[in-house]
Write a protein that holds these residues in place. Structure first.
Motif, PDB file in Angstrom:
ATOM      1  N   PRO A 193      42.381  42.931  42.086  1.00 57.31           N
ATOM      2  CA  PRO A 193      43.808  42.803  41.745  1.00 57.31           C
ATOM      3  C   PRO A 193      44.031  42.388  40.297  1.00 57.31           C
ATOM      4  N   VAL A 194      43.116  41.620  39.737  1.00 60.09           N
ATOM      5  CA  VAL A 194      43.279  41.183  38.344  1.00 60.09           C
ATOM      6  C   VAL A 194      43.084  42.379  37.410  1.00 60.09           C
ATOM      7  N   ALA A 195      42.004  43.143  37.665  1.00 58.65           N
ATOM      8  CA  ALA A 195      41.752  44.332  36.833  1.00 58.65           C
ATOM      9  C   ALA A 195      42.949  45.281  36.917  1.00 58.65           C
ATOM     10  N   LYS A 196      43.493  45.417  38.133  1.00 55.90           N
ATOM     11  CA  LYS A 196      44.628  46.322  38.323  1.00 55.90           C
ATOM     12  C   LYS A 196      45.824  45.865  37.473  1.00 55.90           C
ATOM     13  N   SER A 197      46.075  44.542  37.462  1.00 54.58           N
ATOM     14  CA  SER A 197      47.243  44.062  36.707  1.00 54.58           C
ATOM     15  C   SER A 197      47.019  44.243  35.197  1.00 54.58           C
ATOM     16  N   ILE A 198      45.752  44.177  34.753  1.00 51.26           N
ATOM     17  CA  ILE A 198      45.481  44.440  33.320  1.00 51.26           C
ATOM     18  C   ILE A 198      45.680  45.933  33.041  1.00 51.26           C
ATOM     19  N   LYS A 199      45.232  46.774  33.983  1.00 53.66           N
ATOM     20  CA  LYS A 199      45.425  48.219  33.809  1.00 53.66           C
ATOM     21  C   LYS A 199      46.921  48.571  33.782  1.00 53.66           C
ATOM     22  N   ASN A 200      47.713  47.810  34.564  1.00 49.85           N
ATOM     23  CA  ASN A 200      49.166  48.059  34.584  1.00 49.85           C
ATOM     24  C   ASN A 200      49.806  47.859  33.206  1.00 49.85           C
ATOM     25  N   LEU A 201      49.081  47.146  32.312  1.00 47.19           N
ATOM     26  CA  LEU A 201      49.587  46.959  30.946  1.00 47.19           C
ATOM     27  C   LEU A 201      49.232  48.156  30.065  1.00 47.19           C
ATOM     28  N   GLY A 202      48.512  49.128  30.657  1.00 45.32           N
ATOM     29  CA  GLY A 202      48.132  50.327  29.904  1.00 45.32           C
ATOM     30  C   GLY A 202      46.755  50.199  29.266  1.00 45.32           C
ATOM     31  N   LEU A 203      45.989  49.178  29.686  1.00 46.53           N
ATOM     32  CA  LEU A 203      44.658  48.979  29.104  1.00 46.53           C
ATOM     33  C   LEU A 203      43.582  49.472  30.059  1.00 46.53           C
ATOM     34  N   ASP A 204      42.506  50.002  29.489  1.00 44.42           N
ATOM     35  CA  ASP A 204      41.424  50.525  30.314  1.00 44.42           C
ATOM     36  C   ASP A 204      40.472  49.382  30.664  1.00 44.42           C
ATOM     37  N   LEU A 226      52.843  38.827  33.485  1.00 45.83           N
ATOM     38  CA  LEU A 226      51.507  39.245  33.935  1.00 45.83           C
ATOM     39  C   LEU A 226      51.093  38.425  35.171  1.00 45.83           C
ATOM     40  N   ILE A 227      51.404  37.139  35.164  1.00 47.89           N
ATOM     41  CA  ILE A 227      51.069  36.310  36.334  1.00 47.89           C
ATOM     42  C   ILE A 227      51.813  36.824  37.567  1.00 47.89           C
ATOM     43  N   GLU A 228      53.082  37.178  37.380  1.00 53.51           N
ATOM     44  CA  GLU A 228      53.877  37.678  38.513  1.00 53.51           C
ATOM     45  C   GLU A 228      53.258  38.968  39.071  1.00 53.51           C
ATOM     46  N   ASP A 229      52.871  39.867  38.165  1.00 46.17           N
ATOM     47  CA  ASP A 229      52.279  41.133  38.587  1.00 46.17           C
ATOM     48  C   ASP A 229      50.930  40.902  39.269  1.00 46.17           C
ATOM     49  N   LEU A 230      50.166  39.997  38.679  1.00 43.83           N
ATOM     50  CA  LEU A 230      48.838  39.675  39.215  1.00 43.83           C
ATOM     51  C   LEU A 230      48.957  39.124  40.650  1.00 43.83           C
ATOM     52  N   LEU A 231      49.960  38.264  40.857  1.00 45.75           N
ATOM     53  CA  LEU A 231      50.127  37.673  42.194  1.00 45.75           C
ATOM     54  C   LEU A 231      50.596  38.732  43.196  1.00 45.75           C
ATOM     55  N   LYS A 232      51.394  39.675  42.713  1.00 42.66           N
ATOM     56  CA  LYS A 232      51.851  40.778  43.572  1.00 42.66           C
ATOM     57  C   LYS A 232      50.642  41.628  43.979  1.00 42.66           C
ATOM     58  N   GLU A 233      49.802  41.955  43.002  1.00 47.29           N
ATOM     59  CA  GLU A 233      48.593  42.743  43.291  1.00 47.29           C
ATOM     60  C   GLU A 233      47.690  41.975  44.242  1.00 47.29           C
ATOM     61  N   TYR A 234      47.602  40.675  44.025  1.00 49.37           N
ATOM     62  CA  TYR A 234      46.737  39.850  44.860  1.00 49.37           C
ATOM     63  C   TYR A 234      47.234  39.802  46.301  1.00 49.37           C
ATOM     64  N   GLU A 235      48.563  39.741  46.452  1.00 47.81           N
ATOM     65  CA  GLU A 235      49.171  39.689  47.789  1.00 47.81           C
ATOM     66  C   GLU A 235      48.775  40.943  48.593  1.00 47.81           C
ATOM     67  N   SER A 236      48.865  42.127  47.981  1.00 47.46           N
ATOM     68  CA  SER A 236      48.518  43.336  48.743  1.00 47.46           C
ATOM     69  C   SER A 236      47.006  43.445  48.915  1.00 47.46           C
ATOM     70  N   PHE A 237      46.245  43.001  47.916  1.00 52.78           N
ATOM     71  CA  PHE A 237      44.784  42.987  48.064  1.00 52.78           C
ATOM     72  C   PHE A 237      44.411  42.110  49.251  1.00 52.78           C
ATOM     73  N   PHE A 238      45.038  40.952  49.323  1.00 58.11           N
ATOM     74  CA  PHE A 238      44.629  40.009  50.354  1.00 58.11           C
ATOM     75  C   PHE A 238      44.985  40.499  51.760  1.00 58.11           C
ATOM     76  N   ALA A 239      46.111  41.217  51.856  1.00 54.52           N
ATOM     77  CA  ALA A 239      46.492  41.769  53.164  1.00 54.52           C
ATOM     78  C   ALA A 239      45.379  42.707  53.642  1.00 54.52           C
TER      79      ALA A 239
END
Ligand code: BTN
Length: 252
Positions: free
Chosen positions: A87-98, A169-182
């Motif tokens: 989820p962390v990598a995903k939130s960094i990718k969401n910023l447009g970074l590889d 970024l923290i908000e997005d990261l927590l959102k990604e984490y929530e679905s990852f954790f499910a």
């Protein structure tokens, strides 16, 4: 607005703290009630901890956050530790970074480390909790890092050429984490491991892995369901549960 199910039920926010992971430990052993789903966020850490007993440079501008997750079966903690990078990598990718992942949970942009995770396990009575401590070099000026880190490290600010909003970024990261954790809670490790492997810069490479008591050199073959790295060293296949990949070369 953050929709909270599991993560963020309690939020502890500090301008400055020694280490967010250490604070979680004091919560768990103190009489704080249920801490499952709690998060601890700090603007800076004075004694930030990295993996393998290293320090983690934690000046203002970066993200320092610990998530607390109750564990019914502590055997799953090592795979959780590794998969938590997703989820962390995903939130960094969401910023447009590889952003890619170096085993077990380092975040890499163009060959340089932009962040990492320190996973720890803490128990009190019959309850056990995984602490997922995430450190990200977001609005950090890398040229101010000590020499030994400067060449191997980058920041999101450096890569994007501009500051970002840490809160967003923290908000997005927590959102990604929530679905990852499910997904993780359903025990769907295979699917998550598949996604993890797609982002891995370690697999298929010739690696040197530094462990506490030895160094293993060989071909990184696979990541197993317990989160360990399988390395083909000569004729042997070795399972590495904890270590640091200090070299990672494409096969020539
Ligand atoms: C690594 O060595 O790559 C892991 C770094 C983890 C740093 C984070 S920052 C938040 C949490 N609190 C700490 O003291 N360490 C982790």
């Amino acid at each position: 607005m953050l929709k909270i199910k599991r993560i963020g039920k309690k939020i502890f926010y500090f301008d400055s703290i020694d280490s967010t992971n250490e604070f979680v430990k004091s919560l768990v052993v103190g009489d704080e009630g249920e801490v499952d789903g709690a998060i601890v966020i700090a603007n800076e850490q004075t004694k930030g901890k990295g993996r393998l007993k290293r320090r983690w440079l934690s000046g203002r501008g970066g993200i320092y956050i610990s998530l607390v997750l109750r564990q019914r079966d502590v055997r799953n903690v090592s795979v959780l530790n590794v998969l938590s990078a997703l989820p962390v990598a995903k939130s960094i990718k969401n910023l447009g970074l590889d952003c890619t992942i170096k085993w077990p949970n380092d975040f890499i942009i163009k060959g340089k480390k932009v962040g990492g995770i320190l996973g720890e396990l803490v128990s009190s009575g019959e309850k056990s909790y995984a602490i997922i401590g995430i450190g990200l070099n977001t609005n950090i000026d890398i040229s101010r890092f000590p020499g030994e880190f400067r060449n191997s490290t980058t920041s999101i600010k450096k890569e994007l050429g501009t500051d970002i909003s840490n809160n967003k970024l923290i908000e997005d990261l927590l959102k990604e984490y929530e679905s990852f954790f499910a997904e993780y809670e359903k025990g769907e490790y295979q699917e998550l491991l598949k996604k993890y492997k797609e982002l891995s810069v370690t697999l298929g490479k010739q690696v040197v892995v530094k462990c506490t008591d030895k160094t293993i050199e060989g071909l990184a073959l696979d990541i197993l369901t317990d989160g360990s790295l399988l390395v083909k060293a000569g004729a042997e296949e070795k399972k590495v549960l904890e270590g640091d990949v200090v070299e990672c070369r494409a096969l020539s």
